[in-house]
Design an enzyme around this catalytic site. Sequence first.
Site, PDB file in Angstrom:
ATOM      1  N   TRP A 102      34.190 -47.683  30.084  1.00  0.00           N
ATOM      2  CA  TRP A 102      33.351 -46.497  29.865  1.00  0.00           C
ATOM      3  C   TRP A 102      32.315 -46.725  28.781  1.00  0.00           C
ATOM      4  CZ3 TRP A 102      32.720 -43.646  33.753  1.00  0.00           C
ATOM      5  CH2 TRP A 102      33.761 -43.489  34.693  1.00  0.00           C
ATOM      6  N   ASP A 171      32.079 -40.522  22.681  1.00  0.00           N
ATOM      7  CA  ASP A 171      32.545 -40.066  23.983  1.00  0.00           C
ATOM      8  C   ASP A 171      34.054 -39.887  23.857  1.00  0.00           C
ATOM      9  OD1 ASP A 171      33.454 -39.709  26.540  1.00  0.00           O
ATOM     10  OD2 ASP A 171      32.625 -41.573  27.351  1.00  0.00           O
ATOM     11  N   LYS A 195      39.808 -33.722  31.905  1.00  0.00           N
ATOM     12  CA  LYS A 195      41.070 -34.242  31.415  1.00  0.00           C
ATOM     13  C   LYS A 195      41.789 -33.173  30.589  1.00  0.00           C
ATOM     14  CE  LYS A 195      38.712 -38.437  31.937  1.00  0.00           C
ATOM     15  NZ  LYS A 195      38.980 -38.836  33.294  1.00  0.00           N
TER      16      LYS A 195
END
Lengths: 358, 358
Positions: A102, A171, A195
């Site tokens: 990511w 992030d 999430k």
Amino acid sequence: MSRIYNFSAGPAVLPLEVLQEAQADLVDYRGSGMSIMEMSHRGKEYMAVQEEAQANLRELLGLTDDYAVLFIQGGASLQFAMLPMNFLGRDAVADYVNSGHWAAAAIKQARLVGQVNQAANCEKDIPTRMPEASELTWTPGAAYAHITSNETISGAQWKSLPVTEAPLVADMSSDILSRPVDAANFAMIYAGAQKNLGPAGFALVVIRKDFAERGNKALPAMLRYTTHIENGSMYNTPPCFSIYMLALTTRWLKRFGLAQMHRQNVEKAARLYAAIDSGTFYRGTAAKAFRSDMNVTFRLPTEELEARFCEEASKAGLKGLKGHRSVGGIRASIYNAFPVEGVERLVQFMKDFEKRCG
Amino acid sequence: MSRIYNFSAGPAVLPLEVLQEAQADLVDYRGSGMSIMEMSHRGKEYMAVQEEAQANLRELLGLTDDYAVLFIQGGASLQFAMLPMNFLGRDAVADYVNSGHWAAAAIKQARLVGQVNQAANCEKDIPTRMPEASELTWTPGAAYAHITSNETISGAQWKSLPVTEAPLVADMSSDILSRPVDAANFAMIYAGAQKNLGPAGFALVVIRKDFAERGNKALPAMLRYTTHIENGSMYNTPPCFSIYMLALTTRWLKRFGLAQMHRQNVEKAARLYAAIDSGTFYRGTAAKAFRSDMNVTFRLPTEELEARFCEEASKAGLKGLKGHRSVGGIRASIYNAFPVEGVERLVQFMKDFEKRCG
């Protein structure tokens, strides 16, 4: 109804009582004669929902008035673009820590906009990990520094978040609200919703207002953070139902608080890591010092056994354990809403499976 | 439960049976032991939902394989930016018809990117209207031509959509799927979800693949149409629940088809316009030739009477009738899912109100 244990990495398990409340109110929201999905976003009822979501997040994250709490559609992926488009000018450089899939995805988008320095690179290290403090090389005068607090795919997590001279941007898609964080160290925190926040459909963006002001003013309105700040995340119609679910989820979370939720998350993860470490059949893929409390990743002796493990676990009501297609293996995502009993069930299943197949 | 009549302009009324199905399945989607909101978007169950939504839209809009059906977060407002960012190069010009508030909003964003020609301008005309064919001045070789098929605020609607030499792009946010349209005339059609498609949270983008290919390849991935085409609208996690609601809403709509739905929409609107035209107390704000079948706008003799009208209507279970804050007056939004009985109730209320106050 027989509820299964859902180890999916995101979209992921939501608190059962949140789902039940949403179900009860779905057709007729609190006697209004309408669904929350049908209401004007400028009406009193929906406005109260969005304000509650923002207030809950302010309280949970301990935010001062220097910060704005925004809901921006497009998930973390759009943030990968908006961040450099706003802050990475022609003659500037941004520092990115490349800690895995990511982080690398964020870097790829930033490079389409401007110049990136990799402050550290452990993207492809095995075992997967985060960088040590001594490895980090920050650029003096960088436009900002970017980290990925938890790598959802590799299962590596920063245990001690860095403090930087440049505005620090994180992030936190896969560990937001899973532990107390000193938000004052960050210029911006962003997180895809699916999430720990609620259903997919937006990114939470917490941004220091004076940092937002530095953004490129020539961008189209939707891509400027200042637009969303000035309009209280109502520049255009927000994803009302997703934010309603966020309000319910953060209300549920406030009953515990982040300190207690963190203890529970650590405890849940510790049980799984103990099961992994109890012999040689299972093998954790992340370096022990950086093992994620959210995504527990491990391998079995062969890919055939991994496939069988997932298949049999699924039949036993333990779903979504297959590792990300890019790396294989097993991944148990155990976000805030994932129940302790599900972890216990998986530990027991792992023991039984090893006995049968080890 | 006492369901009210919801005249909101968007988010707006959804079919009751769609809401009831979503409610029944909310905690346990078809015996899966999970909510549809909790499922991996790469799992079989959710994939089938998204594929159904795409197939339903293809059938309803009569799309050939030359077109892609995309779901992009950020609503029509992000499309206002993505469209010129992709297709309006430095030396190019785009034609925009300025027909009111939303067309002007699209033009404003396009001008941040490149050069715009107003092919016609009736933005501020009273009564509100769309341009006559004779007024349209298209630019030879324009990158694209942009229209707004229905102006949600002013209540004016194109009755005969133009055909252009340049690739034609339409913002159909407030009348998508309300009538048959020859999609083959368009290079791109986009629409925010929250009127005729489902809950807020994405824009439907129907785009000719060869047109998408002309897009600026230097843009960040999320802002390129080709990214979403190549990944079947799964480049990043889609707004799964909103798309699930879209699947249910389009399934419901397929039972009628667009021709029948159009007849019903025309009939509903005609009843309201007849009530408006029956005397001098009510006054329609759009020119008769361009009166919208979706947003019926009218005024009363004074603002005081308008306020009282909305207040008393609301008490009678007729909600959301207040005109947009930028123009005032009354607006009855009667999208596909708005029931005929609600229109009849409003007509009766208008008669009674005039008797009492006229």
